[in-house]
Scaffold this motif. Sequence first.
Motif, PDB file in Angstrom:
ATOM      1  N   UNK A   1     111.604  36.525  19.393  1.00 44.76           N
ATOM      2  CA  UNK A   1     112.170  37.352  18.670  1.00 44.76           C
ATOM      3  C   UNK A   1     113.657  37.269  20.010  1.00 44.76           C
ATOM      4  N   UNK A   2     114.013  38.167  19.328  1.00 41.29           N
ATOM      5  CA  UNK A   2     115.298  37.880  20.391  1.00 41.29           C
ATOM      6  C   UNK A   2     115.191  38.903  22.047  1.00 41.29           C
ATOM      7  N   UNK A   3     114.302  39.581  22.259  1.00 39.02           N
ATOM      8  CA  UNK A   3     113.938  40.010  23.290  1.00 39.02           C
ATOM      9  C   UNK A   3     113.749  38.411  23.839  1.00 39.02           C
ATOM     10  N   UNK A   4     112.924  37.709  23.477  1.00 42.47           N
ATOM     11  CA  UNK A   4     112.807  36.010  24.278  1.00 42.47           C
ATOM     12  C   UNK A   4     113.345  35.126  24.159  1.00 42.47           C
ATOM     13  N   UNK A   5     114.712  35.049  23.017  1.00 38.38           N
ATOM     14  CA  UNK A   5     115.881  34.824  23.065  1.00 38.38           C
ATOM     15  C   UNK A   5     116.421  34.952  24.428  1.00 38.38           C
ATOM     16  N   UNK A   6     116.579  36.760  24.925  1.00 37.97           N
ATOM     17  CA  UNK A   6     117.717  36.732  25.927  1.00 37.97           C
ATOM     18  C   UNK A   6     116.737  36.625  26.925  1.00 37.97           C
ATOM     19  N   UNK A   7     116.096  36.788  27.149  1.00 35.49           N
ATOM     20  CA  UNK A   7     115.011  36.848  28.626  1.00 35.49           C
ATOM     21  C   UNK A   7     115.549  35.049  29.848  1.00 35.49           C
ATOM     22  N   UNK A   8     115.710  36.084  31.110  1.00 38.37           N
ATOM     23  CA  UNK A   8     115.330  34.849  31.812  1.00 38.37           C
ATOM     24  C   UNK A   8     114.951  34.937  32.409  1.00 38.37           C
ATOM     25  N   UNK A   9     113.866  34.418  32.755  1.00 38.67           N
ATOM     26  CA  UNK A   9     112.297  34.883  33.753  1.00 38.67           C
ATOM     27  C   UNK A   9     112.675  34.380  34.824  1.00 38.67           C
TER      28      UNK A   9
ATOM     29  N   UNK B   1     115.274  43.540  32.281  1.00 37.75           N
ATOM     30  CA  UNK B   1     115.381  42.343  30.483  1.00 37.75           C
ATOM     31  C   UNK B   1     114.598  42.014  29.682  1.00 37.75           C
ATOM     32  N   UNK B   2     113.417  42.346  30.509  1.00 39.54           N
ATOM     33  CA  UNK B   2     111.477  42.973  28.931  1.00 39.54           C
ATOM     34  C   UNK B   2     112.431  43.947  28.602  1.00 39.54           C
ATOM     35  N   UNK B   3     112.256  44.891  29.827  1.00 44.28           N
ATOM     36  CA  UNK B   3     112.003  45.976  28.815  1.00 44.28           C
ATOM     37  C   UNK B   3     112.902  47.836  28.309  1.00 44.28           C
TER      38      UNK B   3
END
Length: 361
Positions: A6-14, A122-124
């Motif tokens: 998903x775009x969320x997963x792509x944009x995350x910096x864990x 970023x996640x939420x």
Amino acid sequence: MSRFWSQVARDLTPYVPGEQPKIANLIKLNTNEHPFPPSPRVVEAIRAELGDDGARLRLYPDPNADRLKQAIAARHGVTTREVFVGNGSDEVLAHAFQALLKHDAPILFPDITYSFYPVYCGLYGVDHVAVPLAADFSIDPADYCGQRGPNGKIGGIIFPNPNAPTGCLLALDAIERIAAANSDCIVVVDEAYIDFGGETAIPLTRCHDNLLVIHTLSKSRSLAGLRVGFAVGHADLIEALERVKNSFNSYPLDRLAIVGAVAAIEDEAYFRHCCAAVVASRETLSTDLAGLGFEVLPSAANFIFARHPQRDAGELAGLLRQRGIIVRHFKLPRVDQFLRITIGSDDECRALGNALREILA
């Protein structure tokens, strides 16, 4: 990266947790774990819950963890309706971001702080503003009184007290000032390290319905391996957390975690003894490092934040590692020359001091 992300997963910096190396005879001073084991009552309670055959493990735990909430409420002088529990303070924080901090205005937190906060943003999908710490790395309450986002509002405030990774403590009157000045939004105080030198803000929740205080049993109760955290605040805030929790996982705490946490909370004498020992070791180590030329920030946590004016922090961390000692080095602006050092046992602290003397010599 997969096309299915998903775009969320792509944009995350864990978030990157502290290293958990599997090396024998390592002096591990990088993840702020307690140097002492948990209360013996914890082990007894877990054994009793398991029984002879572990048959209880086939049954779901109490979804409300009522017994644990009662223990927390009794210790802090609140009602169970004012208590929320979860899998470590990180899960409690995650629910707070979803239930209380996700609004149409940015939230505020320090620029040098617990690095999970921007990850949750970023996640939420929570906008945020990083507020610079003062020159001495303290939180200035004035920076959180009257500051507003681009639309004239803020969606909330969150900060650790003591702050992490600095260890600096904010006084209770400063927290009350922030809560009072921001009565139109939520103020979350993350007290993961408060038991090592500070005074909890939980009593302030009685007169500030916008204040949520979050604790963990991973640090001062030596239960990092069980993953138990809790929040205390007005019943309306707790209800919001419960709504999110029950829409995500209605059984967050397992049977062993519940009984172990209750036993740890009820053994007040053991808790106070271990905290006092850590504080004494912290003061001794701080003095030792200052004698070696380190600048050591004042700490109210179970770690210290220190830098040497003539030696690179990354180099020092590497040389310590060669000697079987690991500490935490954050490669971040303003603090990239600091090392965060967990307070270990007295023997571990002495070994650290001896290694640094050898390196600096």
